[in-house]
Design an enzyme around this catalytic site. Structure first.
Site, PDB file in Angstrom:
ATOM      1  N   HIS A 122       0.793  -1.283   0.094  1.00  0.00           N
ATOM      2  CA  HIS A 122      -0.007  -0.075   0.138  1.00  0.00           C
ATOM      3  C   HIS A 122       0.955   1.348   0.051  1.00  0.00           C
ATOM      4  O   HIS A 122       0.629   2.040  -0.939  1.00  0.00           O
ATOM      5  CB  HIS A 122      -0.982   0.109   1.133  1.00  0.00           C
ATOM      6  CG  HIS A 122      -2.014   0.820   0.970  1.00  0.00           C
ATOM      7  ND1 HIS A 122      -2.351   1.911   1.785  1.00  0.00           N
ATOM      8  CD2 HIS A 122      -3.215   0.883   0.142  1.00  0.00           C
ATOM      9  CE1 HIS A 122      -3.474   2.721   1.293  1.00  0.00           C
ATOM     10  NE2 HIS A 122      -3.906   1.848   0.498  1.00  0.00           N
ATOM     11  N   HIS A 145      -4.817   6.348  -5.545  1.00  0.00           N
ATOM     12  CA  HIS A 145      -6.024   7.023  -4.562  1.00  0.00           C
ATOM     13  C   HIS A 145      -6.511   8.229  -5.525  1.00  0.00           C
ATOM     14  O   HIS A 145      -5.660   8.844  -6.384  1.00  0.00           O
ATOM     15  CB  HIS A 145      -5.612   7.290  -3.508  1.00  0.00           C
ATOM     16  CG  HIS A 145      -5.313   6.116  -2.450  1.00  0.00           C
ATOM     17  ND1 HIS A 145      -4.053   5.924  -2.393  1.00  0.00           N
ATOM     18  CD2 HIS A 145      -6.244   5.167  -2.057  1.00  0.00           C
ATOM     19  CE1 HIS A 145      -3.932   4.488  -1.773  1.00  0.00           C
ATOM     20  NE2 HIS A 145      -5.257   4.169  -1.458  1.00  0.00           N
ATOM     21  N   HIS A 154      -7.301  -1.701  -5.706  1.00  0.00           N
ATOM     22  CA  HIS A 154      -7.556  -2.426  -4.135  1.00  0.00           C
ATOM     23  C   HIS A 154      -8.310  -3.916  -4.408  1.00  0.00           C
ATOM     24  O   HIS A 154      -8.051  -4.779  -3.777  1.00  0.00           O
ATOM     25  CB  HIS A 154      -8.409  -1.653  -3.158  1.00  0.00           C
ATOM     26  CG  HIS A 154      -7.652  -0.428  -2.847  1.00  0.00           C
ATOM     27  ND1 HIS A 154      -7.628   0.838  -3.547  1.00  0.00           N
ATOM     28  CD2 HIS A 154      -7.011  -0.107  -1.776  1.00  0.00           C
ATOM     29  CE1 HIS A 154      -6.786   1.682  -2.984  1.00  0.00           C
ATOM     30  NE2 HIS A 154      -6.268   1.086  -1.813  1.00  0.00           N
ATOM     31  N   HIS A 289     -15.083   5.587   2.720  1.00  0.00           N
ATOM     32  CA  HIS A 289     -14.201   5.243   2.718  1.00  0.00           C
ATOM     33  C   HIS A 289     -13.134   5.795   3.652  1.00  0.00           C
ATOM     34  O   HIS A 289     -12.344   5.247   4.478  1.00  0.00           O
ATOM     35  CB  HIS A 289     -13.309   4.697   1.327  1.00  0.00           C
ATOM     36  CG  HIS A 289     -11.900   4.519   1.212  1.00  0.00           C
ATOM     37  ND1 HIS A 289     -11.216   5.315   0.884  1.00  0.00           N
ATOM     38  CD2 HIS A 289     -11.379   3.338   1.699  1.00  0.00           C
ATOM     39  CE1 HIS A 289     -10.026   5.118   1.083  1.00  0.00           C
ATOM     40  NE2 HIS A 289     -10.053   3.999   1.309  1.00  0.00           N
ATOM     41  N   HIS A 293     -11.142   5.058   7.391  1.00  0.00           N
ATOM     42  CA  HIS A 293      -9.778   5.031   7.842  1.00  0.00           C
ATOM     43  C   HIS A 293      -9.437   5.905   8.870  1.00  0.00           C
ATOM     44  O   HIS A 293      -8.673   5.479   9.826  1.00  0.00           O
ATOM     45  CB  HIS A 293      -8.991   5.593   6.628  1.00  0.00           C
ATOM     46  CG  HIS A 293      -8.318   4.637   5.816  1.00  0.00           C
ATOM     47  ND1 HIS A 293      -7.330   3.985   5.676  1.00  0.00           N
ATOM     48  CD2 HIS A 293      -9.050   4.383   4.343  1.00  0.00           C
ATOM     49  CE1 HIS A 293      -7.184   3.045   4.584  1.00  0.00           C
ATOM     50  NE2 HIS A 293      -8.337   3.271   4.004  1.00  0.00           N
ATOM     51  N   PHE A 310      -2.053   6.574   4.717  1.00  0.00           N
ATOM     52  CA  PHE A 310      -1.863   5.498   3.549  1.00  0.00           C
ATOM     53  C   PHE A 310      -0.667   4.639   3.819  1.00  0.00           C
ATOM     54  O   PHE A 310      -0.383   3.467   3.526  1.00  0.00           O
ATOM     55  CB  PHE A 310      -1.919   6.001   2.009  1.00  0.00           C
ATOM     56  CG  PHE A 310      -3.453   6.111   1.797  1.00  0.00           C
ATOM     57  CD1 PHE A 310      -4.570   5.314   2.421  1.00  0.00           C
ATOM     58  CD2 PHE A 310      -3.700   7.328   0.926  1.00  0.00           C
ATOM     59  CE1 PHE A 310      -5.808   5.775   1.868  1.00  0.00           C
ATOM     60  CE2 PHE A 310      -5.024   7.591   0.364  1.00  0.00           C
ATOM     61  CZ  PHE A 310      -6.085   6.880   1.289  1.00  0.00           C
ATOM     62  N   HIS A 323     -11.611  -2.735   3.161  1.00  0.00           N
ATOM     63  CA  HIS A 323     -11.619  -2.783   1.694  1.00  0.00           C
ATOM     64  C   HIS A 323     -12.144  -3.786   1.003  1.00  0.00           C
ATOM     65  O   HIS A 323     -12.866  -3.974  -0.204  1.00  0.00           O
ATOM     66  CB  HIS A 323     -10.046  -2.723   1.166  1.00  0.00           C
ATOM     67  CG  HIS A 323      -9.693  -1.289   0.858  1.00  0.00           C
ATOM     68  ND1 HIS A 323      -9.889  -0.577  -0.158  1.00  0.00           N
ATOM     69  CD2 HIS A 323      -9.244  -0.405   1.990  1.00  0.00           C
ATOM     70  CE1 HIS A 323      -9.349   0.780   0.209  1.00  0.00           C
ATOM     71  NE2 HIS A 323      -9.038   0.989   1.395  1.00  0.00           N
TER      72      HIS A 323
HETATM   73 CU1  C2O Z   1      -5.528   2.417  -0.630  1.00  0.00          CU
HETATM   74 CU2  C2O Z   1      -8.417   2.644   1.940  1.00  0.00          CU
HETATM   75  O1  C2O Z   1      -6.789   3.030   0.735  1.00  0.00           O
END
Ligand code: C2O
Length: 551
Positions: A122, A145, A154, A289, A293, A310, A323
């Site tokens: 990631h 992203h 993802h 999303h 996070h 990230f 995810h």
């Molecule tokens: Cu690559 Cu939820 O992020």
């Protein structure tokens, strides 16, 4: 339109070529983002986080036991893997999942399947590990992203992660659970992540910190029974839970339906572009999303590790559960409406990434091969989509607020851009058409675009967008039609590798104006409310456009 603009820009033609000439422009200018041919070209990550003060390290490159990837062929299989909902797992399933992660953590760090290497993936793809030299832009970084690579990247990432876990427990049917935060029953951190686990010293009691699913860098204020805030991942949970659940459901409804039906650009975001002001981030990505996070990451850590940044997110098992549900949202969106079709442009279809598979082979995968999950060998256990009924409710119908604000609030054309977001901004935006018929609405979606949003990418950034909001001293929340949505970004680096990030967003107006009985209004009153990290943020353009819909 995205591609037309970009190609014109690359050619230096400005607006010279109309859409009709697009077919004359050869594919030599194609710009599919392509992971390096030789992965030893990866460099230490250096954007989107504090590189001196970090616990996970910036050495994000994969092992180079192999350097050149072979094209991946989807294998044959005899049984679909079924991804179960995290809140309904049996104790046996949890034990199996914990064992798989335990084995992953026991692999030597250099093994490409190890927990550490999986976490680094990631970081490498999001924090500046790879350049775009394969796409003709060595000066730019690959960023998965904030653009249309978000869903496919993802999907592939989890695909291999799931296969690695399955192979470590010799279960070819192992399905990665999904954290169904879109359902009231799943709106808390899955309990198994923090459940006590047998102490290696049998004389001592079980303790969560021995649980393979445990991560030391989570926000302790957000452990169960705290309810996730899908709009604003960083609040202290002071809201009552009934209100929070309705807001969460409306957030999912808005992003899946009101903003995105028949509108792939809104749902996926637009393709990466050398000119970042042309990029629009997808609704789910920059919405629910991001909130999850932020909500899971520990705000006391220098970079909100793990989930709140990230570079470190991939080290928390919660990341993959989050995810898995994001991936499910893509699948559900495809099934919701026959017009919800995936991007079909070549730049998207031919974009490719490189991963190590469960046999430690370095493989190259393409977006075009990840559009059919059953072909990829998995499916999701169904859960109720409670949010389908969560359309928001107007606070003030037929308020005529835009007309009443003329003379008090400036019109877009009277404003000097870029506009600062250090305080609430109100502006009147002219609509391209009024009183649109049902037929017009089927053909095009009326959308509010906020373009060229510049902000400091090293910190959390968020602002809310209200439409025709009447200042009556009562807070307008997500469940009100006037709340168009929110835009939030997890700290990260963008393609240019600079701290000053640039992005864009769009919100669907059609349903909002119907609900507010404002379809005849000539103007829309837009209110931008800064929430986090907006002190230095600016916006370079605000407009309403009619976006053609798929039919
Ligand atoms: Cu690559 Cu939820 O992020």
């Amino acid at each position: 339109m995205q591609n037309v603009d970009r190609r014109n820009m690359l050619l230096g033609l400005g607006g010279l070529y109309g859409a009709a000439n697009l077919t004359n422009i050869g594919s030599a200018l194609a710009y599919p983002i392509t992971a390096p041919e030789n992965i030893s070209n990866c460099v230490a990550a250096d954007v989107g986080f504090n590189t001196e003060d970090n616990v996970r390290g910036s050495a994000c490159c994969p092992p180079t036991t192999q350097t050149t990837a072979v094209p991946y062929v989807l294998p044959e299989f005899s049984e679909l893997r079924v991804r179960p909902a995290a809140d309904r797992l049996t104790p046996e399933y949890i034990a199996k999942y914990q064992l798989a992660i335990k084995r992953m953590k026991e692999l030597p760090d250099e093994d490409p399947r190890s927990w550490k290497q999986q976490g680094k993936i990631h970081c490498a793809y999001c924090n500046g590990g790879y350049s775009q030299y394969m796409s003709g832009h060595p000066e730019l970084k690959i960023q998965v992203h904030n653009n249309s690579l978000f869903f496919p990247f993802h999907r592939w990432y989890l695909y291999f992660y799931e296969r690695i876990l399955g192979s470590l427990i010799e279960d070819p049917t192992f399905g990665l659970p999904y954290w169904n935060w879109d359902n009231p029953k799943g709106m808390l951190l899955p309990e198994m992540l923090e459940a006590p686990y047998p102490n290696p010293d049998p004389t001592r009691p079980p303790n969560p910190k021995f649980n393979p699913l445990f991560d030391p860098y989570r926000n302790v204020a957000h452990l169960p029974p705290a309810i996730v805030d899908l709009d604003r991942g960083n609040t202290g949970g002071d809201k009552d839970c009934v209100a929070q659940i309705s807001e969460n459901l409306t957030a999912v409804y808005d992003q899946m339906i009101a903003d995105s039906t028949a509108n792939p650009d809104a749902f996926f975001g637009t393709n990466p572009d050398p000119d970042p002001t042309k990029i629009i981030a997808g609704k789910i990505e920059s919405g629910v999303h991001t909130a999850v996070h932020i909500w899971v990451g520990n705000p006391r850590m220098p970079n909100n590790e793990d989930m709140g940044n990230f570079y470190s997110a991939g080290y928390d098992p919660a990341f993959y559960l989050l995810h898995s549900n994001v991936d499910r949202m893509w699948q559900i969106w495809n099934e919701l409406d026959i017009r919800n079709v995936n991007p079909s442009n070549d730049d998207w279809l031919n974009a490719s990434f490189v991963f190590y598979d469960e046999n430690q082979n370095l493989v190259r995968v393409y977006n075009r091969d990840c559009v059919d999950i059953e072909r990829m060998g998995y499916t999701f256990e169904p859960s109720r989509l409670t949010w389908l009924q969560a359309r928001s409710i107007p606070r003030n119908k037929a308020s005529n607020i835009a007309a009443k604000s003329v003379g008090v609030v400036k019109k877009v054309e009277e404003i000097k851009f870029p506009v600062k977001l250090d305080k609430t901004v109100k502006v009147l935006v002219k609509r391209p058409a009024t009183k649109r018929s049902e037929d017009d609405k089927k053909k095009a979606s009326e959308m509010l675009f906020l373009e060229g949003i510049k902000y400091n990418g090293e910190q959390l950034f968020q602002f809310d967008v209200l439409v025709n909001d009447v200042d009556d001293g009562i807070e307008t929340t997500r469940v009100s039609s006037e709340f168009a949505g929110t835009f939030a970004q997890v700290p990260h680096g963008l393609g240019g590798g600079h701290m000053l990030m640039s992005s864009g967003t769009a919100f669907g107006l059609t349903q909002i104006l119907e609900d507010l009985e404002a379809e005849g209004d000539e103007y829309v009153l837009v209110t931008l409310v800064p929430r986090e990290g907006a002190e230095d943020a600016t916006i370079s353009n605000i407009k309403i456009k009619l976006v053609p819909l798929a039919n």
